[in-house]
Structure formats: structure tokens, C-alpha cells
Design an enzyme around this catalytic site. Structure first.
Site, PDB file in Angstrom:
ATOM      1  N   SER A 138       0.841  -1.202   0.000  1.00 61.12           N
ATOM      2  CA  SER A 138       0.000   0.000   0.000  1.00 61.12           C
ATOM      3  C   SER A 138       0.872   1.247   0.000  1.00 61.12           C
ATOM      4  O   SER A 138       2.008   1.219   0.504  1.00 61.12           O
ATOM      5  CB  SER A 138      -0.902   0.021   1.235  1.00 61.12           C
ATOM      6  OG  SER A 138      -1.583   1.254   1.351  1.00 61.12           O
ATOM      7  N   TYR A 151      -2.052  -0.054  10.019  1.00 62.90           N
ATOM      8  CA  TYR A 151      -2.046  -0.648   8.677  1.00 62.90           C
ATOM      9  C   TYR A 151      -0.745  -0.298   7.949  1.00 62.90           C
ATOM     10  O   TYR A 151      -0.092  -1.163   7.351  1.00 62.90           O
ATOM     11  CB  TYR A 151      -3.250  -0.129   7.906  1.00 62.90           C
ATOM     12  CG  TYR A 151      -3.392  -0.639   6.498  1.00 62.90           C
ATOM     13  CD1 TYR A 151      -3.755  -1.955   6.242  1.00 62.90           C
ATOM     14  CD2 TYR A 151      -3.191   0.210   5.406  1.00 62.90           C
ATOM     15  CE1 TYR A 151      -3.906  -2.418   4.946  1.00 62.90           C
ATOM     16  CE2 TYR A 151      -3.341  -0.240   4.113  1.00 62.90           C
ATOM     17  CZ  TYR A 151      -3.690  -1.555   3.884  1.00 62.90           C
ATOM     18  OH  TYR A 151      -3.844  -2.002   2.596  1.00 62.90           O
TER      19      TYR A 151
END
Length: 245
Positions: A138, A151
Site C-alpha cells: 500500500s 495498517y
């Protein structure tokens, strides 16, 4: 014809990417934890042109099952040329801040399980002396932000692991592709307000498919995220820490 393993195969991005490999007439083996959806995805790929569309259920946190499932995939495909690792969860940052247990659980799913799978996959690929491993991380990995640093930290750990793995496997003829998507409109992000920076899974899948076949090392999806994240990484810390990101 490629022999393609996809882990986390029922995610929206993975499903869209798998369809492109199926249309190429490749062999596919899908791994995910939702049995009914996994079987439906495999059946769909067979209709779309996949030479083989096998599947196996796996919760990636069952680390002791990784080796057996990978060996099953290798046997079903007759070897593995390409492996796409695309599983993950999107944690609620506020809930994680209030729970060490939940934070560790999210790190386990998004980082530890991935590292364990990559360790097994690299053994197979290195022994074969060819192939490519691609992993969806990501843009959140590029710099920790208060809105999603649990995250982001998990994805950053995977990114660093991939960097070292790429260097190690290069000598063995095995490539490693790091895929860093930005905002993607999927069921996982259904609760978010969408804007101009958001992409659709099919658009993201086309870039992933191209990057894997081209043998790219690191790819931002869409490509404009490379420049957005460059600006964020270069921002002075005294400025960055005051922002509401």
C-alpha cells in the site's frame, strides 16, 4: 502460458487481476479463506479461458498450513511461474489504538502471515531458479500517518522484507514486484467517501497484470501515487506532524 498462484484470491483487486490471467489462457490456482466465494471465482475463471482453475481454502494466519497449500498449488499447476500475494485487512485505527490485542492481530494478518508465506514461496522459486513473486502492499507504507499507522506499519514491514528478498533472489533468477495501490473502491473501503483520487479494481488490475509480466520491481497504482507519496515523504517532520492526515 503462465502457471499463476494467487493468495487472497477473493479480494476485489485479486479477482480482477485473475480474470486478466484467465483471458491469457494461463493456469491458475486460487487460495483464500471463503470457500463458497473461492469456488465461484475458480469456476468463473474457467469460463473466461483459464487452462486450469484450481483452488484451496486457507486462513493465512494458519502458518503451519502454508507449506502444504503451496505444495498443493505447485502440484496442481505443474510448477509455479508467478505468485501474487494479495490478502489483507483494513483495520479500524481508532479501535486499534484502544486495544493492543487488536493491533497485534492486524499486524499478524497484514505483515507476519505475508512474511511467512514469502519465506515459503522464496524457497520454491529459488529452488526452481526462475519465476516472479508479486505482493500487494500500500502507499500507506511510505510514511506513517495518524489515520492509519497500524495498517501502514504492517505494510511497511512487508515492503522492507520485499526489498531484501528482491536483492537476494535476483542472483537466483527470481523477480520480486512490490505493488503499492492508492485508494481503491472495493468492499473493504465501502464506508469511505470517494473522490478524484479513487480508482476501480479493474483499472488497478490492468496495471498490476502489466507490471508483473513486464517484471517491474516497484509499481504505484495508479502511477500518480508515486509523486503524491514522494511529496509526503519529503515533507519536513515538523510540518508533517501538524497535519491532519
Amino acid at each position: 502460458m503462465h502457471r499463476v498462484l494467487i493468495i487472497g484470491a477473493t479480494s476485489a483487486i485479486a479477482e480482477a487481476t485473475a480474470r486478466l490471467f484467465a483471458e491469457d489462457g494461463d493456469r491458475l490456482f486460487l487460495v483464500a479463506r471463503r470457500k463458497a466465494r473461492l469456488k465461484a471465482a475458480a469456476d468463473d475463471l474457467a469460463v473466461r479461458g483459464a487452462e486450469i482453475a484450481g483452488c484451496e481454502v486457507l486462513d493465512v494466519n494458519e502458518l503451519d498450513r502454508h507449506r502444504a497449500v503451496l505444495e498443493q498449488a505447485e502440484q496442481a499447476l505443474g510448477g509455479i511461474d508467478l505468485a501474487l500475494v494479495a490478502h489483507g485487512t483494513l483495520p479500524d485505527q481508532q479501535l486499534c489504538q484502544a486495544s493492543a490485542r487488536l493491533t497485534v492481530q492486524e499486524i499478524q494478518t497484514n505483515a507476519v502471515s505475508t512474511v511467512a508465506l514469502l519465506t515459503r514461496l522464496s524457497e520454491l522459486m529459488e529452488r526452481k531458479g526462475s519465476g516472479r513473486i508479486a505482493v500487494v502492499t500500500s502507499v500507506a507504507a511510505d510514511r506513517g500517518r495518524q489515520s492509519n499507522y497500524v495498517y501502514g506499519a504492517a505494510k511497511a514491514a512487508v515492503d522492507t522484507f520485499l526489498e531484501g528478498l528482491r536483492q537476494r533472489l535476483y542472483k537466483a533468477g527470481v523477480g520480486v514486484t512490490t505493488i503499492r495501490p492508492g485508494f481503491v473502491d472495493t468492499p473493504m473501503t465501502a464506508g469511505f467517501d470517494k473522490g478524484l483520487l479513487w480508482s476501480q479494481p479493474d483499472t488497478v488490475a490492468r496495471r498490476i497484470h502489466h507490471a508483473i509480466l513486464k517484471g517491474a520491481d516497484v509499481v504505484y497504482v495508479p502511477s500518480f501515487w508515486r509523486w503524491i507519496m514522494l511529496a509526503i515523504r519529503l515533507m519536513p517532520r515538523r510540518v508533517f506532524k501538524a497535519l491532519k492526515l
